[in-house]
Design an enzyme around this catalytic site. Structure first.
Site, PDB file in Angstrom:
ATOM      1  N   THR A   1       0.828  -1.208   0.000  1.00  0.00           N
ATOM      2  CA  THR A   1       0.000   0.000   0.000  1.00  0.00           C
ATOM      3  C   THR A   1       0.861   1.257   0.000  1.00  0.00           C
ATOM      4  OG1 THR A   1      -0.134   0.233   2.409  1.00  0.00           O
ATOM      5  CG2 THR A   1      -1.710  -1.272   1.366  1.00  0.00           C
ATOM      6  N   CYS A   2       0.200   2.397  -0.162  1.00  0.00           N
ATOM      7  CA  CYS A   2       0.910   3.678  -0.183  1.00  0.00           C
ATOM      8  C   CYS A   2       1.193   4.225   1.208  1.00  0.00           C
ATOM      9  CB  CYS A   2       0.092   4.700  -0.977  1.00  0.00           C
ATOM     10  SG  CYS A   2      -0.037   4.327  -2.734  1.00  0.00           S
ATOM     11  N   ASP A   3       0.783   3.493   2.239  1.00  0.00           N
ATOM     12  CA  ASP A   3       0.972   3.935   3.620  1.00  0.00           C
ATOM     13  C   ASP A   3       2.348   3.486   4.120  1.00  0.00           C
ATOM     14  OD1 ASP A   3       0.826   4.589   6.275  1.00  0.00           O
ATOM     15  OD2 ASP A   3      -1.184   3.778   6.558  1.00  0.00           O
TER      16      ASP A   3
END
Length: 394
Positions: A324-326
């Protein structure tokens, strides 16, 4: 016509054939049946299953086939899942905080046993048939588990005394229950709880027919199988010391220890940086690896190439991110991966049957949902890589 999914020999066989670009869980019914038998033979009482650990229909149906007839449920959704697996299953509703709608759902599903740890929650159960059991849940400051469940649920012993009196006076079948905490490796935790249960009964002047000692049994984290039988024996002896030979029927509700070893998770390496010291997988803490965030790195990790062959060079610890982009999507540092691991390879982690698919999200469009059935969860003699801890400096 009913669709019967294919049965693969091992994860490596499936990976080589299909080259999946998404994370996948490999499930061995044989292993689940063996674990269920171990509990049923070794535990000195009734064995139930905590559905929260893994509610997959294949898990529930195989446990029913293995002889598990009672299930610990925490919500109407889990009740429905159990009913789909077995219309005659017995259900224990041991989540002690419920809305009125949830209470009604439990009644409609025929829940046989309920737990409470607060007077206000007991008052919600007025419509529960008096033929049911109500177990007072209590908590102690006992160590020995990876983390303590008593910080959220459980009455203090003196409160449990008063609740037990009220349950008995209202006409329900009175009982006691507790939970020592997850991944509990010290049998003394159960021993202390059982002794306190006897003191609570004596102070309340109430005889209970059953004592639910919860789950918390340790699962295999480092390649060394936990000594469940040691815990079983300690619990049995504690019950005799505390209550005598005519002690209450003991109940356990394993979740993690029941289902963990029946699954292996495979995630694909989608990128590598900093000379391979940083690895990106297509699964992470928002997916099937969420439990690693809380329980720590596993002791068994394999790297498999696209043709199903195991990478065998010495393993070194890496920084591993999920897809994910987190930036929080990061495993605890130091996951050991073979030095010759490459982009496109698969990382196989055994023992991830509990709290993997059950807690996986679809954040950023990623998540764990695919399950394949296998005979073996790892190829025989795969050449497990060694962990070179000297190379990782944090």
């Amino acid at each position: 016509m009913q669709h019967i999914p294919p049965l693969w020999h091992a994860p490596e066989t499936h990976l080589a054939r299909h080259q999946p670009d998404h994370p996948i869980l490999y499930f061995s019914p044989r292993v689940l049946h063996q674990t269920a038998a171990r509990f049923q033979v070794g535990f000195p009482g009734l064995v139930t299953y905590a559905v929260k650990a893994n509610p997959h229909p294949a898990v529930l149906s195989n446990l029913v086939a293995a002889g598990i007839e009672t299930f610990d449920v925490a919500s109407p959704g889990e009740m429905a899942a159990v009913r789909a697996a077995s219309p005659t299953a017995v259900m224990h509703y041991n989540n002690p905080v419920r809305s009125q709608a949830e209470v009604q759902a439990g009644i409609e599903h025929g829940v046989a046993s309920w737990s409470v740890d607060e007077l206000s929650e007991l008052e919600k159960l007025t419509d529960v048939p008096r033929s049911c059991e109500i177990a007072v849940r209590f908590a102690l400051p006992v160590s020995g588990a990876a983390y303590d469940f008593g910080s959220k649920f459980g009455a203090a012993p003196e409160q449990a005394v008063e609740l037990l009196k009220r349950v008995a006076a209202a006409g329900w079948s009175p009982s006691l229950c507790f939970h020592p905490g997850t991944q509990c490796e010290d049998p003394n935790a159960w021993v202390e709880y059982v002794a306190e249960a006897s003191r609570i009964c004596e102070a309340a002047g109430v005889r209970i027919s059953r004592l639910n000692i919860g789950g918390g049994f340790a699962a295999n984290r480092d390649g060394i199988a936990p000594d469940l039988e040691r815990a079983f024996d300690a619990i049995a002896q504690a019950a005799i010391r505390a209550f005598g030979s005519n002690h209450p029927v003991l109940i356990c509700e394993p979740g993690r220890a029941m289902v963990s070893e029946a699954f292996t998770l495979a995630a694909r390496i989608k990128g590598m940086r900093k000379n391979g010291d940083v690895v990106f997988l297509n699964d992470g803490i928002y997916g099937g690896l969420v439990d690693i965030r809380d329980m720590g790195l596993p002791g068994r990790v394999y790297v498999v190439s696209g043709d199903g062959a195991h990478r065998t060079k010495t393993a070194t610890p890496r920084v591993v991110f999920g897809p994910t982009c987190d930036s929080l999507d990061r495993l605890p540092d130091g996951l050991p991966l073979a030095q010759d691991a490459q982009v496109g390879d698969y990382v196989l982690i055994p023992g991830l049957g509990a709290y993997s698919s059950a807690m996986s999200t679809q954040f950023n469009g990623y998540g764990l949902s695919d399950v394949a059935t296998v005979i073996e969860l790892i190829e025989a003699n795969p050449g497990k890589t060694a962990f070179d801890s000297q190379r990782f400096n944090g």
